[in-house]
Design a protein around this motif. Structure first.
Motif, PDB file in Angstrom:
ATOM      1  N   PHE A 153      40.432  32.504  53.594  1.00  0.00           N
ATOM      2  CA  PHE A 153      38.918  32.935  53.225  1.00  0.00           C
ATOM      3  C   PHE A 153      39.105  34.450  52.851  1.00  0.00           C
ATOM      4  CE2 PHE A 153      35.445  35.604  54.664  1.00  0.00           C
ATOM      5  CZ  PHE A 153      34.344  34.917  54.082  1.00  0.00           C
ATOM      6  N   LEU A 154      40.082  35.163  53.548  1.00  0.00           N
ATOM      7  CA  LEU A 154      40.094  36.704  53.055  1.00  0.00           C
ATOM      8  C   LEU A 154      40.849  36.919  51.944  1.00  0.00           C
ATOM      9  CD1 LEU A 154      40.773  38.276  56.504  1.00  0.00           C
ATOM     10  CD2 LEU A 154      38.677  38.139  55.393  1.00  0.00           C
ATOM     11  N   VAL A 155      41.632  36.276  51.420  1.00  0.00           N
ATOM     12  CA  VAL A 155      42.505  36.385  50.256  1.00  0.00           C
ATOM     13  C   VAL A 155      41.386  35.850  49.064  1.00  0.00           C
ATOM     14  CG1 VAL A 155      44.087  35.142  48.653  1.00  0.00           C
ATOM     15  CG2 VAL A 155      44.767  35.819  50.889  1.00  0.00           C
ATOM     16  N   PHE A 156      40.691  34.862  49.119  1.00  0.00           N
ATOM     17  CA  PHE A 156      39.505  34.472  47.985  1.00  0.00           C
ATOM     18  C   PHE A 156      38.581  35.880  48.079  1.00  0.00           C
ATOM     19  CE2 PHE A 156      40.631  30.106  48.370  1.00  0.00           C
ATOM     20  CZ  PHE A 156      40.941  30.045  47.170  1.00  0.00           C
ATOM     21  N   PHE A 157      38.318  36.246  49.395  1.00  0.00           N
ATOM     22  CA  PHE A 157      37.419  37.518  49.417  1.00  0.00           C
ATOM     23  C   PHE A 157      37.817  38.690  48.491  1.00  0.00           C
ATOM     24  CE2 PHE A 157      35.744  41.214  51.783  1.00  0.00           C
ATOM     25  CZ  PHE A 157      34.618  41.271  51.559  1.00  0.00           C
ATOM     26  N   LEU A 158      39.212  38.767  48.976  1.00  0.00           N
ATOM     27  CA  LEU A 158      39.958  40.021  48.420  1.00  0.00           C
ATOM     28  C   LEU A 158      39.711  40.099  46.633  1.00  0.00           C
ATOM     29  CD1 LEU A 158      41.833  42.435  48.035  1.00  0.00           C
ATOM     30  CD2 LEU A 158      43.828  40.798  48.310  1.00  0.00           C
ATOM     31  N   PHE A 159      40.003  38.859  46.034  1.00  0.00           N
ATOM     32  CA  PHE A 159      40.153  38.920  44.764  1.00  0.00           C
ATOM     33  C   PHE A 159      38.374  38.859  44.249  1.00  0.00           C
ATOM     34  CE2 PHE A 159      44.370  37.747  45.529  1.00  0.00           C
ATOM     35  CZ  PHE A 159      44.837  38.191  44.353  1.00  0.00           C
ATOM     36  N   PHE A 160      37.617  38.516  44.981  1.00  0.00           N
ATOM     37  CA  PHE A 160      36.040  38.479  44.379  1.00  0.00           C
ATOM     38  C   PHE A 160      35.756  39.819  44.477  1.00  0.00           C
ATOM     39  CE2 PHE A 160      31.606  38.586  46.008  1.00  0.00           C
ATOM     40  CZ  PHE A 160      31.132  38.274  44.784  1.00  0.00           C
ATOM     41  N   VAL A 161      36.395  40.856  45.539  1.00  0.00           N
ATOM     42  CA  VAL A 161      35.990  42.224  45.632  1.00  0.00           C
ATOM     43  C   VAL A 161      36.705  42.851  44.399  1.00  0.00           C
ATOM     44  CG1 VAL A 161      36.110  44.386  46.954  1.00  0.00           C
ATOM     45  CG2 VAL A 161      35.429  42.239  48.052  1.00  0.00           C
ATOM     46  N   ALA A 162      37.893  42.511  44.180  1.00  0.00           N
ATOM     47  CA  ALA A 162      38.733  43.106  43.018  1.00  0.00           C
ATOM     48  C   ALA A 162      38.002  42.962  41.718  1.00  0.00           C
ATOM     49  CB  ALA A 162      40.055  42.550  43.242  1.00  0.00           C
ATOM     50  N   SER A 163      37.595  41.597  41.563  1.00  0.00           N
ATOM     51  CA  SER A 163      36.943  41.254  40.161  1.00  0.00           C
ATOM     52  C   SER A 163      35.573  42.023  39.974  1.00  0.00           C
ATOM     53  CB  SER A 163      36.513  39.867  40.068  1.00  0.00           C
ATOM     54  OG  SER A 163      35.770  39.281  41.041  1.00  0.00           O
ATOM     55  N   LEU A 164      35.005  42.447  41.066  1.00  0.00           N
ATOM     56  CA  LEU A 164      33.719  43.272  40.931  1.00  0.00           C
ATOM     57  C   LEU A 164      33.945  44.581  40.735  1.00  0.00           C
ATOM     58  CD1 LEU A 164      31.387  41.497  43.656  1.00  0.00           C
ATOM     59  CD2 LEU A 164      31.201  41.193  41.252  1.00  0.00           C
TER      60      LEU A 164
ATOM     61  N   PHE B 287      48.464  31.786  44.111  1.00  0.00           N
ATOM     62  CA  PHE B 287      49.841  31.541  44.534  1.00  0.00           C
ATOM     63  C   PHE B 287      50.078  32.561  45.874  1.00  0.00           C
ATOM     64  CE2 PHE B 287      50.359  30.685  39.604  1.00  0.00           C
ATOM     65  CZ  PHE B 287      50.847  29.589  40.025  1.00  0.00           C
ATOM     66  N   SER B 288      48.993  32.949  46.547  1.00  0.00           N
ATOM     67  CA  SER B 288      49.075  33.836  47.496  1.00  0.00           C
ATOM     68  C   SER B 288      49.765  33.272  48.760  1.00  0.00           C
ATOM     69  CB  SER B 288      47.730  34.358  47.860  1.00  0.00           C
ATOM     70  OG  SER B 288      46.908  33.239  48.101  1.00  0.00           O
ATOM     71  N   PHE B 289      49.602  31.868  48.750  1.00  0.00           N
ATOM     72  CA  PHE B 289      50.354  31.207  49.858  1.00  0.00           C
ATOM     73  C   PHE B 289      51.957  31.607  49.828  1.00  0.00           C
ATOM     74  CE2 PHE B 289      50.317  28.432  46.139  1.00  0.00           C
ATOM     75  CZ  PHE B 289      51.605  27.744  46.301  1.00  0.00           C
ATOM     76  N   LEU B 290      52.526  31.832  48.630  1.00  0.00           N
ATOM     77  CA  LEU B 290      53.983  32.298  48.588  1.00  0.00           C
ATOM     78  C   LEU B 290      54.364  33.369  49.323  1.00  0.00           C
ATOM     79  CD1 LEU B 290      54.361  31.828  44.589  1.00  0.00           C
ATOM     80  CD2 LEU B 290      54.982  30.112  46.412  1.00  0.00           C
ATOM     81  N   LEU B 291      53.318  34.048  49.847  1.00  0.00           N
ATOM     82  CA  LEU B 291      53.810  35.323  50.773  1.00  0.00           C
ATOM     83  C   LEU B 291      54.428  34.865  51.969  1.00  0.00           C
ATOM     84  CD1 LEU B 291      50.676  37.702  49.608  1.00  0.00           C
ATOM     85  CD2 LEU B 291      53.230  38.214  49.320  1.00  0.00           C
TER      86      LEU B 291
ATOM     87  N   ILE C  63      55.527  39.428  43.421  1.00  0.00           N
ATOM     88  CA  ILE C  63      54.962  39.766  41.875  1.00  0.00           C
ATOM     89  C   ILE C  63      55.884  39.139  40.993  1.00  0.00           C
ATOM     90  CG2 ILE C  63      55.174  41.450  40.234  1.00  0.00           C
ATOM     91  CD1 ILE C  63      52.660  41.588  42.232  1.00  0.00           C
ATOM     92  N   GLY C  64      57.339  39.009  41.128  1.00  0.00           N
ATOM     93  CA  GLY C  64      58.310  38.442  40.226  1.00  0.00           C
ATOM     94  C   GLY C  64      57.978  36.824  40.063  1.00  0.00           C
ATOM     95  N   LEU C  65      57.930  36.468  41.376  1.00  0.00           N
ATOM     96  CA  LEU C  65      57.341  34.832  41.205  1.00  0.00           C
ATOM     97  C   LEU C  65      56.110  34.531  40.445  1.00  0.00           C
ATOM     98  CD1 LEU C  65      58.466  33.906  44.688  1.00  0.00           C
ATOM     99  CD2 LEU C  65      59.536  33.086  42.588  1.00  0.00           C
ATOM    100  N   ILE C  66      55.022  35.151  40.704  1.00  0.00           N
ATOM    101  CA  ILE C  66      53.858  34.862  40.119  1.00  0.00           C
ATOM    102  C   ILE C  66      53.760  35.468  38.625  1.00  0.00           C
ATOM    103  CG2 ILE C  66      52.489  35.160  42.298  1.00  0.00           C
ATOM    104  CD1 ILE C  66      51.257  37.612  41.413  1.00  0.00           C
ATOM    105  N   LEU C  67      54.827  36.345  38.352  1.00  0.00           N
ATOM    106  CA  LEU C  67      54.853  36.659  36.986  1.00  0.00           C
ATOM    107  C   LEU C  67      55.503  35.548  36.064  1.00  0.00           C
ATOM    108  CD1 LEU C  67      54.788  39.152  34.938  1.00  0.00           C
ATOM    109  CD2 LEU C  67      57.291  39.647  35.437  1.00  0.00           C
ATOM    110  N   MET C  68      56.443  35.166  36.852  1.00  0.00           N
ATOM    111  CA  MET C  68      57.224  33.754  36.028  1.00  0.00           C
ATOM    112  C   MET C  68      56.325  32.691  36.074  1.00  0.00           C
ATOM    113  SD  MET C  68      61.025  34.006  37.761  1.00  0.00           S
ATOM    114  CE  MET C  68      61.389  32.449  37.012  1.00  0.00           C
ATOM    115  N   LEU C  69      55.492  32.387  37.075  1.00  0.00           N
ATOM    116  CA  LEU C  69      54.510  31.260  37.099  1.00  0.00           C
ATOM    117  C   LEU C  69      53.367  31.334  36.122  1.00  0.00           C
ATOM    118  CD1 LEU C  69      54.619  30.532  40.927  1.00  0.00           C
ATOM    119  CD2 LEU C  69      55.684  29.140  39.149  1.00  0.00           C
ATOM    120  N   SER C  70      52.885  32.725  36.023  1.00  0.00           N
ATOM    121  CA  SER C  70      51.639  32.897  35.135  1.00  0.00           C
ATOM    122  C   SER C  70      51.981  32.931  33.698  1.00  0.00           C
ATOM    123  CB  SER C  70      51.099  34.023  35.755  1.00  0.00           C
ATOM    124  OG  SER C  70      51.751  35.238  35.751  1.00  0.00           O
TER     125      SER C  70
END
Length: 356
Positions: free
Chosen positions: A116-127, A244-248, A347-354
């Motif tokens: 929940f809080l990860v989705f909330f974080l990126f929602f706030v970041a997008s706004l 990909f936040s679960f990778l943390l 950051i390196g992993l999501i860079l490769m995946l994205s």
């Protein structure tokens, strides 16, 4: 605008996902019909809830009720949420310890809260995030700025050499200053010929590209694609961060194990609960930081980022693992270093995946 709509959709779905993870049933309010058997497992009903699976006896089948459940999930977040989040902020060690010891029904599970809080974080970041201001590294302006910096380096080296000749007639000092001048002039000449600045460590900076030569070809390719189109890369990183936040969690578990590998009675499950609650707090904190920074209080946002994580880590470590002050202090310092390493790996992993 697409990012905001996507983030809003994910935020709306997050409480529902969290509720499914935290509990396999969703009680409904009110009644439209009285059933004699459970719609989920067909057991005979003897009350408001099924005695076998726990599902509510009354099943609603209306769009209005479905909308009510969505609003309830977003605005109310369950009574356990309002009990869990204050403890996550003020008493993280006690929350972690109580959940590990078996007090599950009073608190939101760490995985559900993390989602929940990860989705909330990126929602706030997008706004709160503005447009990307990344310039193309191959632009004439960037090339001119790079050359101007190299010219300044040459002038500085020559000024240092003149000072050494006048005030320090030491042979070693003169030799070092002379070598610096020669090196700076050679770099400037090479840049004028090829447009490339060579540096140590296998990294090459160019006026139109950034390449990294390592033994990992996939990583090299990801960096090259990121450098060729930085704006698109930032967009993909932003959109992929939540996915990909679960990778943390798996990245951080081995490091946590190293901090307690000699301590008896501490299991990987304990570390997983600790990690999820800690990451949940960090997501909540950065959502607050983004909001504060967007409001124009950048200094306050920076102070929060610098001061709050060490204090929270100390409190959570000491309470969750029953540590003394000294044990908690050195593990907090180690955990801060670990957090930096985990973040870079992430950051390196999501860079490769994205960018793949």
């Amino acid at each position: 605008m697409a990012m905001e709509l996507e983030a809003a959709r994910e935020l709306a779905a997050a409480p529902l996902v969290a509720r499914e993870v935290d509990s396999m049933h969703m009680p409904a309010h009110g009644a439209h019909e009285h059933a004699t058997s459970c719609a989920n497992c067909n057991a005979t009903l003897a009350g408001a809830f099924c005695h076998q699976c726990g599902q509510h006896a009354h099943v609603h089948k209306s769009l209005l009720h479905l909308g009510e459940e969505v609003l309830h999930g977003i605005l109310h977040f369950d009574a356990k949420g309002w009990r869990t989040i204050p403890m996550l902020v003020a008493r993280p060690g006690q929350l972690t310890r109580r959940y590990i010891d078996g007090q599950r029904t009073r608190f939101v599970s760490p995985l559900a809260l993390f989602l929940f809080l990860v989705f909330f974080l990126f929602f706030v970041a997008s706004l709160t995030g503005g447009k990307s201001g990344v310039n193309r590294s191959g632009s004439p302006e960037a090339t001119a700025q790079t050359r101007a910096g190299l010219v300044r380096d040459v002038e500085t080296s020559r000024a240092t050499l003149r000072t050494a000749e006048v005030s320090r007639p030491d042979k070693e000092a003169l030799a070092e200053a002379t070598a610096d001048v020669i090196a700076a002039e050679n770099v400037l000449k090479e840049f004028d010929k090829t447009g490339v600045i060579a540096s140590k460590g296998g990294v090459t900076l160019a006026s139109n590209k950034l390449s990294v030569q390592t033994s990992w070809p996939a990583f090299n390719g990801a960096v090259k694609q990121a450098a060729d189109n930085p704006e698109l890369t930032l967009y993909k990183l932003k959109s992929s961060g939540a996915k990909f936040s679960f990778l943390l969690v798996p990245i951080s578990l081995p490091f946590l194990w190293l901090l307690f590998f000699r301590r008896r009675g501490v299991t990987m499950y304990d570390h997983a609960v600790f990690s999820l609650y800690s990451l949940s707090f960090m997501a909540l904190m950065f959502a607050l930081v983004f909001a504060i920074g967007h409001a124009g209080f950048g200094t306050l946002a920076g102070a929060v980022v610098v001061c709050l994580p060490p204090v929270h880590m100390f409190l959570q470590l000491r309470g969750a693992y029953a540590l003394s002050r000294g044990e908690a202090v050195w593990r907090t310092l180690a955990l801060l270093c670990i957090a930096g390493v985990v973040f870079l790996l992430y950051i390196g992993l999501i860079l490769m995946l994205s960018v793949a």
